[in-house]
Design a protein around this motif. Structure first.
Motif, PDB file in Angstrom:
ATOM      1  N   THR A 260       6.093 -12.916  20.881  1.00  0.00           N
ATOM      2  CA  THR A 260       5.361 -11.577  20.533  1.00  0.00           C
ATOM      3  C   THR A 260       5.114 -10.996  19.636  1.00  0.00           C
ATOM      4  O   THR A 260       4.535 -10.042  19.596  1.00  0.00           O
ATOM      5  N   ALA A 261       5.877 -10.346  19.965  1.00  0.00           N
ATOM      6  CA  ALA A 261       6.562  -8.788  19.076  1.00  0.00           C
ATOM      7  C   ALA A 261       7.430  -9.049  18.156  1.00  0.00           C
ATOM      8  O   ALA A 261       6.816  -8.388  16.628  1.00  0.00           O
ATOM      9  N   THR A 262       8.910  -9.633  17.901  1.00  0.00           N
ATOM     10  CA  THR A 262       8.778  -9.555  16.813  1.00  0.00           C
ATOM     11  C   THR A 262       8.776 -10.897  16.027  1.00  0.00           C
ATOM     12  O   THR A 262       9.047 -10.832  14.601  1.00  0.00           O
ATOM     13  N   LEU A 263       7.952 -12.215  16.451  1.00  0.00           N
ATOM     14  CA  LEU A 263       6.753 -12.920  15.385  1.00  0.00           C
ATOM     15  C   LEU A 263       7.965 -14.092  14.956  1.00  0.00           C
ATOM     16  O   LEU A 263       8.003 -15.479  14.576  1.00  0.00           O
ATOM     17  N   ALA A 264       9.961 -13.965  15.897  1.00  0.00           N
ATOM     18  CA  ALA A 264      11.002 -14.930  15.431  1.00  0.00           C
ATOM     19  C   ALA A 264      10.249 -16.331  16.417  1.00  0.00           C
ATOM     20  O   ALA A 264       9.745 -15.987  17.356  1.00  0.00           O
ATOM     21  N   VAL A 265      10.430 -16.969  15.317  1.00  0.00           N
ATOM     22  CA  VAL A 265      10.392 -19.029  16.442  1.00  0.00           C
ATOM     23  C   VAL A 265      12.037 -18.734  16.807  1.00  0.00           C
ATOM     24  O   VAL A 265      12.451 -19.181  15.871  1.00  0.00           O
ATOM     25  N   THR A 266      11.638 -19.387  17.665  1.00  0.00           N
ATOM     26  CA  THR A 266      12.645 -20.681  18.571  1.00  0.00           C
ATOM     27  C   THR A 266      12.404 -22.411  18.262  1.00  0.00           C
ATOM     28  O   THR A 266      11.242 -22.348  19.089  1.00  0.00           O
ATOM     29  N   ALA A 267      13.023 -23.221  18.541  1.00  0.00           N
ATOM     30  CA  ALA A 267      12.342 -24.845  18.741  1.00  0.00           C
ATOM     31  C   ALA A 267      13.586 -25.236  19.095  1.00  0.00           C
ATOM     32  O   ALA A 267      15.006 -25.073  19.092  1.00  0.00           O
ATOM     33  N   TRP A 268      13.275 -26.032  20.525  1.00  0.00           N
ATOM     34  CA  TRP A 268      13.917 -27.060  21.372  1.00  0.00           C
ATOM     35  C   TRP A 268      13.164 -28.552  20.656  1.00  0.00           C
ATOM     36  O   TRP A 268      12.657 -28.784  20.928  1.00  0.00           O
ATOM     37  N   VAL A 269      14.317 -29.104  20.024  1.00  0.00           N
ATOM     38  CA  VAL A 269      14.190 -30.259  19.402  1.00  0.00           C
ATOM     39  C   VAL A 269      14.294 -31.729  20.507  1.00  0.00           C
ATOM     40  O   VAL A 269      15.567 -31.600  20.946  1.00  0.00           O
ATOM     41  N   ASP A 270      13.256 -32.988  20.859  1.00  0.00           N
ATOM     42  CA  ASP A 270      13.837 -33.590  22.132  1.00  0.00           C
ATOM     43  C   ASP A 270      14.312 -32.891  23.106  1.00  0.00           C
ATOM     44  O   ASP A 270      15.769 -33.480  23.201  1.00  0.00           O
ATOM     45  N   PRO A 271      13.907 -32.540  24.296  1.00  0.00           N
ATOM     46  CA  PRO A 271      14.720 -31.959  25.391  1.00  0.00           C
ATOM     47  C   PRO A 271      15.272 -33.434  26.437  1.00  0.00           C
ATOM     48  O   PRO A 271      15.741 -32.856  27.012  1.00  0.00           O
TER      49      PRO A 271
END
Length: 586
Positions: free
Chosen positions: A414-425
């Motif tokens: 919420t500060a840098t707006l970088a998106v990280t994803a974890w697919v199929d945990p």
């Protein structure tokens, strides 16, 4: 306690289908837009591109329609969704509707085409069948399934070619089917996975895994060809453009969300104009409150958000929040900005209400770059919606793209707006419920799949560390269906069928299981964290998290899946297009 209906603040258009007609009433060319009104009854909008005036015609039934066909400038044929799959016929001269027709097993008609025999054909969901309509007899027939794969639910598009109807089947296995008008026989056509790329007066072109194949239109024999044969496609002047409709004078009429434009040849950036009829009330999908006590929410179809001020009664409805079609599921405030997650492009969007609206240039609201990057999103439906996690960031639980079982989690810094994803945990399972407390995130999984029949297997409740790993997991017996999740009073509560399970994260153990008379639709913790509100088929209930005692608080107007508290402790909830208030504070 009794609730009070306060407003219908959510209003928008969602244009699914379009065509043109020469209106027999005044002999003027009109553009016909088919509007889907979520939670209400859809309508047709006739727009005069010359004068800019509009006329609204309510459908006889159902929420809207993808399929619209002009039949000889005498009738408009409309195939509806999502509840009934009606075939409606409108007499353009009298503006009257014929008796609705339907196949009782189908809920969607996707598009309509006129075959070389003069009859009208349409594809459906969930039966993957071909329908045939006789305009002269006003009769609808089911011609049977078009796919031999039983997991294919969609005959998504139909195309008329000489002597045949070509059908796109999916989503478990994408393929084309060819139905012969003379014999009624159906067979697969083209390469595995082929989709229609173009149909001209000379040839049919399909595409499979990036490779083009060309066929003579008259006899469907293969022919030589390459991309140079395809009709030229010029990019639209605005992202998110839909329904580019050629007009008789050479101009293009196009829709962009809640607006339209008419573009003359050579024009670069035509003026956007509002669709010229009132926006109808539509179903509220999600509700949150800001620090000033204003309510913010989203429509359950149409990619818009709204703001309602309980003090003044003032309502604001947005333009589209991103270029992809669909709707906003997840909403949460952080540092004065509203973070959103949206279907169908798997988009994350951030909006600052203190700055001017400029979505056209992707400035405010801003659609963030997708993660993981690629030509197609892997995660598309934020089924579990969104929360602010213990790390202060925006977390969302997702279902995988069409034709694939699975899901995942994403985090927007919420500060840098970088998106990280974890697919199929949890491999092959969608994330269907999501909550957070001061230490962890908690989610449930399910067997739903976009465009696929749901599967039954053991599903899970998972404790997730915000650093990105599973720290505890429970597997339910096959046949049990965990869903809603909420954190309250140092416990985590999971709705499992007609039970409510309480989890103690301090002991990594289930503490109690509470049988319930009805399945839960929504869970919401009270602001003090000492009670859990349970919205079910029979009403609103309050559970004391310390003692486990339950009491019914109120009846409800119907199913509730969106609710929030304002800072003064007032509960607001939504049913259909209506917003309700419950006082005194709980």
């Amino acid at each position: 306690m009794s609730y009070q209906r306060v407003s219908q603040p959510c209003r928008n258009f969602n244009i699914l289908g379009s065509t043109t007609v020469q209106d027999p009433r005044d002999r003027r060319e009109k553009v016909v837009l088919s509007n889907f009104a979520a939670g209400a009854t859809g309508n047709l909008i006739l727009v005069d591109p010359e004068s800019g005036q509009g006329e609204s015609l309510p459908l006889p039934g159902d929420e809207g329609a993808w399929a619209v066909l002009n039949w000889q400038n005498e009738r408009l044929l409309v195939g509806t969704c999502p509840r009934f799959g009606y075939l409606h016929s409108l007499d353009l001269r009298t503006r009257t509707w014929a008796e609705p027709l339907r196949d009782e097993h189908e809920t969607y008609i996707w598009n309509l085409c006129q075959g070389s025999d003069g009859l009208i054909y349409g594809g459906t969901y969930p039966g993957c069948v071909l329908l045939r309509y006789d305009p002269a007899a006003h009769r609808l027939e089911n011609l049977g399934r078009m796919s031999d794969n039983p997991d294919n639910l969609y005959s998504r598009m139909v195309y008329a070619i000489p002597g045949h109807i070509l059908v796109t089947c999916g989503m478990a296995e994408m393929h084309l089917a060819l139905w012969e008008i003379a014999t009624g026989k159906v067979r697969r056509f083209g390469r595995p996975g082929a989709q229609v790329r173009a149909i001209t007066d000379r040839f049919l072109c399909t595409e499979s895994e990036g490779e083009l194949a060309f066929y003579h239109l008259e006899n469907l024999a293969p022919m030589a060809g390459d991309a140079s044969l395809l009709p030229a496609e010029s990019p639209p002047p605005y992202g998110g453009t839909r329904h580019r409709i050629p007009l008789a004078d050479g101009r293009i009429f196009a829709v962009r969300g809640q607006e339209y434009y008419v573009m003359a040849p050579g024009e670069v950036r035509p003026q956007l104009r509002p669709i010229p009829t009132p926006r109808p009330p539509t179903r509220i999908m999600t509700l949150v409150a800001d620090e000033q006590g204003r309510l913010w929410g989203s429509s359950s179809f149409g990619q818009t958000i709204f703001c309602y001020n309980p003090t003044s009664g003032e309502t604001w409805n947005s333009q589209v929040v991103c270029d992809q079609g669909g709707e906003v599921y997840g909403m949460a405030w952080r540092n004065g900005r509203l973070f959103l997650s949206a279907y169908a492009g798997g988009d994350h969007v951030v909006y600052d209400p203190g700055r001017p609206w400029n979505q056209v240039d992707n400035e405010n609201p801003r659609t963030l770059p997708r993660e993981p990057a690629g030509p197609e999103p892997l995660l598309i439906r934020p089924e579990a919606r969104s929360v602010i996690g213990p790390d202060g960031h925006f977390w969302t639980g997702w279902m995988a793209r069409y034709g694939v079982y699975g899901g995942g989690l994403t985090r927007v810094d919420t500060a840098t707006l970088a998106v990280t994803a974890w697919v199929d945990p949890v491999p092959g399972q969608a994330v269907v419920g999501l909550a957070a407390d001061e230490r962890f995130l908690y989610f449930t999984t399910g067997g739903e799949g976009n465009g696929l029949p749901p599967k039954t297997e053991p599903f899970h409740f998972v404790v997730w560390d915000p650093q990105g790993e599973i720290v505890w997991q429970h597997t339910f017996p096959a046949g049990r269906r965990p869903r809603e999740v909420a954190a309250a009073g140092g416990r985590v509560w999971v709705a499992v069928d007609r039970e409510l399970w309480g989890f103690d994260p301090a002991r990594w153990a289930w503490e109690a299981v509470y049988p319930r008379a009805a399945a839960c639709h929504h869970l919401l913790a009270t602001p003090d964290g000492q009670r859990l509100l349970i919205f079910d088929e029979e009403g609103l209930w309050s559970l004391d998290v310390a003692s486990g005692a339950q009491r019914q608080v109120s009846q409800l107007p119907g199913p509730v899946r969106a609710a929030t508290f304002t800072p003064d402790g007032t509960l607001y909830f939504a049913h259909g297009p209506a917003l309700y208030r419950l006082r005194p504070a709980l």
